[in-house]
Design a protein around this motif. Sequence first.
Motif, mmCIF file in Angstrom:
data_model
loop_
_atom_site.group_PDB
_atom_site.id
_atom_site.type_symbol
_atom_site.label_atom_id
_atom_site.label_comp_id
_atom_site.label_asym_id
_atom_site.label_seq_id
_atom_site.Cartn_x
_atom_site.Cartn_y
_atom_site.Cartn_z
ATOM 1 N N MET A 1 0.838 -1.247 0.038
ATOM 2 C CA MET A 1 -0.070 0.054 0.071
ATOM 3 C C MET A 1 0.950 1.234 0.037
ATOM 4 O O MET A 1 2.068 1.381 0.694
ATOM 5 C CB MET A 1 -0.805 0.149 1.166
ATOM 6 N N SER A 2 0.464 2.218 -0.751
ATOM 7 C CA SER A 2 1.200 3.524 -0.757
ATOM 8 C C SER A 2 1.282 4.304 0.500
ATOM 9 O O SER A 2 0.494 3.975 1.428
ATOM 10 C CB SER A 2 0.438 4.533 -1.613
ATOM 11 N N ILE A 3 2.093 5.021 0.840
ATOM 12 C CA ILE A 3 2.285 5.944 2.154
ATOM 13 C C ILE A 3 0.930 6.604 2.094
ATOM 14 O O ILE A 3 0.475 6.963 3.245
ATOM 15 C CB ILE A 3 3.492 6.746 2.060
ATOM 16 N N ALA A 4 0.535 7.461 1.018
ATOM 17 C CA ALA A 4 -0.713 8.243 1.040
ATOM 18 C C ALA A 4 -1.811 7.314 1.478
ATOM 19 O O ALA A 4 -2.607 7.597 2.303
ATOM 20 C CB ALA A 4 -0.808 8.786 -0.321
ATOM 21 N N GLY A 5 -1.855 6.060 1.100
ATOM 22 C CA GLY A 5 -2.947 5.254 1.333
ATOM 23 C C GLY A 5 -2.812 4.683 2.898
ATOM 24 O O GLY A 5 -4.125 4.825 3.500
ATOM 25 N N ARG A 6 -1.782 4.518 3.516
ATOM 26 C CA ARG A 6 -1.631 4.125 4.774
ATOM 27 C C ARG A 6 -2.131 5.655 5.546
ATOM 28 O O ARG A 6 -2.836 5.345 6.691
ATOM 29 C CB ARG A 6 -0.186 3.819 5.206
ATOM 30 N N ILE A 7 -1.789 6.723 5.371
ATOM 31 C CA ILE A 7 -2.100 7.993 6.132
ATOM 32 C C ILE A 7 -3.645 7.964 5.917
ATOM 33 O O ILE A 7 -4.084 8.308 6.898
ATOM 34 C CB ILE A 7 -1.275 9.387 5.392
ATOM 35 N N THR A 8 -4.174 8.033 4.982
ATOM 36 C CA THR A 8 -5.608 8.110 4.652
ATOM 37 C C THR A 8 -6.394 6.958 5.441
ATOM 38 O O THR A 8 -7.336 7.478 6.187
ATOM 39 C CB THR A 8 -6.198 7.863 3.363
ATOM 40 N N ASP A 9 -5.969 5.882 5.474
ATOM 41 C CA ASP A 9 -6.682 4.951 6.203
ATOM 42 C C ASP A 9 -6.479 4.967 7.913
ATOM 43 O O ASP A 9 -7.363 4.955 8.489
ATOM 44 C CB ASP A 9 -6.126 3.428 5.972
ATOM 45 N N LYS A 10 -5.389 5.278 8.310
ATOM 46 C CA LYS A 10 -5.152 5.767 9.476
ATOM 47 C C LYS A 10 -5.991 6.873 10.278
ATOM 48 O O LYS A 10 -6.518 6.605 11.171
ATOM 49 C CB LYS A 10 -3.762 5.764 10.018
ATOM 50 N N LEU A 11 -5.840 7.799 9.315
ATOM 51 C CA LEU A 11 -6.660 9.283 9.872
ATOM 52 C C LEU A 11 -7.962 8.804 9.674
ATOM 53 O O LEU A 11 -8.835 9.385 10.653
ATOM 54 C CB LEU A 11 -6.252 10.342 9.195
ATOM 55 N N THR A 12 -8.822 7.971 8.731
ATOM 56 C CA THR A 12 -9.992 7.945 8.737
ATOM 57 C C THR A 12 -10.615 6.968 9.793
ATOM 58 O O THR A 12 -11.552 7.150 10.506
ATOM 59 C CB THR A 12 -10.283 7.219 7.363
ATOM 60 N N ALA A 13 -9.729 6.095 10.012
ATOM 61 C CA ALA A 13 -10.072 5.024 11.247
ATOM 62 C C ALA A 13 -10.082 5.905 12.537
ATOM 63 O O ALA A 13 -11.070 5.706 13.437
ATOM 64 C CB ALA A 13 -9.104 3.816 11.331
ATOM 65 N N ALA A 14 -9.129 6.703 12.904
ATOM 66 C CA ALA A 14 -8.856 7.321 14.245
ATOM 67 C C ALA A 14 -9.933 8.611 14.177
ATOM 68 O O ALA A 14 -10.197 8.843 15.302
ATOM 69 C CB ALA A 14 -7.510 7.714 14.251
ATOM 70 N N LEU A 15 -10.029 9.247 13.178
ATOM 71 C CA LEU A 15 -10.755 10.495 13.300
ATOM 72 C C LEU A 15 -12.132 10.596 12.554
ATOM 73 O O LEU A 15 -13.001 11.670 12.958
ATOM 74 C CB LEU A 15 -9.905 11.754 12.683
ATOM 75 N N ALA A 16 -12.716 9.600 11.936
ATOM 76 C CA ALA A 16 -13.741 9.585 11.215
ATOM 77 C C ALA A 16 -14.268 11.127 10.595
ATOM 78 O O ALA A 16 -15.165 11.823 10.991
ATOM 79 C CB ALA A 16 -14.989 9.263 12.215
ATOM 80 N N LYS B 1 18.652 14.603 0.029
ATOM 81 C CA LYS B 1 19.542 13.551 -0.676
ATOM 82 C C LYS B 1 19.753 12.146 0.169
ATOM 83 O O LYS B 1 19.658 12.211 1.612
ATOM 84 C CB LYS B 1 21.050 14.227 -0.201
ATOM 85 N N GLY B 2 19.565 11.173 -0.401
ATOM 86 C CA GLY B 2 19.537 9.918 0.227
ATOM 87 C C GLY B 2 18.193 9.311 0.397
ATOM 88 O O GLY B 2 18.040 8.283 0.854
ATOM 89 N N LEU B 3 16.943 10.122 0.143
ATOM 90 C CA LEU B 3 15.802 9.681 0.343
ATOM 91 C C LEU B 3 15.163 9.275 -0.968
ATOM 92 O O LEU B 3 15.393 10.011 -1.894
ATOM 93 C CB LEU B 3 14.898 10.821 1.058
ATOM 94 N N ALA B 4 14.322 8.500 -0.863
ATOM 95 C CA ALA B 4 13.661 7.697 -1.989
ATOM 96 C C ALA B 4 12.736 8.856 -2.607
ATOM 97 O O ALA B 4 12.082 9.692 -1.686
ATOM 98 C CB ALA B 4 12.496 6.740 -1.731
ATOM 99 N N ALA B 5 12.504 9.117 -3.859
ATOM 100 C CA ALA B 5 11.807 10.051 -4.579
ATOM 101 C C ALA B 5 10.410 9.742 -4.325
ATOM 102 O O ALA B 5 9.792 8.533 -4.359
ATOM 103 C CB ALA B 5 12.252 10.209 -5.901
ATOM 104 N N GLY B 6 9.578 10.870 -4.102
ATOM 105 C CA GLY B 6 7.900 10.520 -3.986
ATOM 106 C C GLY B 6 7.637 10.077 -2.429
ATOM 107 O O GLY B 6 8.378 9.586 -1.680
ATOM 108 N N GLU B 7 6.365 10.356 -2.200
ATOM 109 C CA GLU B 7 5.628 10.424 -1.039
ATOM 110 C C GLU B 7 6.678 10.513 0.373
ATOM 111 O O GLU B 7 6.751 9.849 1.183
ATOM 112 C CB GLU B 7 5.283 8.964 -1.032
ATOM 113 N N THR B 8 7.231 11.880 0.280
ATOM 114 C CA THR B 8 8.149 12.182 1.362
ATOM 115 C C THR B 8 7.530 13.795 2.043
ATOM 116 O O THR B 8 7.591 13.808 3.248
ATOM 117 C CB THR B 8 9.624 12.571 0.865
#
Length: 90
Positions: free
Chosen positions: A1-16, A36-43
Motif C-alpha cells: 500500500m502507498s504511504i498516502a493510502g496508509r495515511i488516509t486509512d489511519k486518519l479515517t479510522a482514528a478521526l472519522a 539527498k539519500g531519500l527515496a523520491a516521492g511520498e516524502t
Amino acid sequence: MSIAGRITDKLTAALAPLRLELEDESARHAGHAAMKGLAAGETHFRLTVVSAQFAGLGRLQRQRLVNRILAEELAGPVHALAITALAPDE
C-alpha cells in the motif's frame, strides 16, 4: 500500500473525518539538499482534515493528535507534513 493510502486509512479510522484531503508535494522538494539519500516521492504531504475530534482543541493539540496517529510514517518515509486540522464548525 502507498504511504498516502496508509495515511488516509489511519486518519479515517482514528478521526472519522468529514473531509480529508492529502496532497503529495514531494515533486516540489526533489532538488532540496535535505532530500539527498531519500527515496523520491511520498516524502512531503499537505493535509487538510475536518473532524469532530478536533472540537475544543487548540491548534497545537490538533497537530499533536495527527502526529501521534501517524507516528510510524513520520518516523520513516514522511519527511514533512503540513497540517490544517479543523473542527466541523470552522
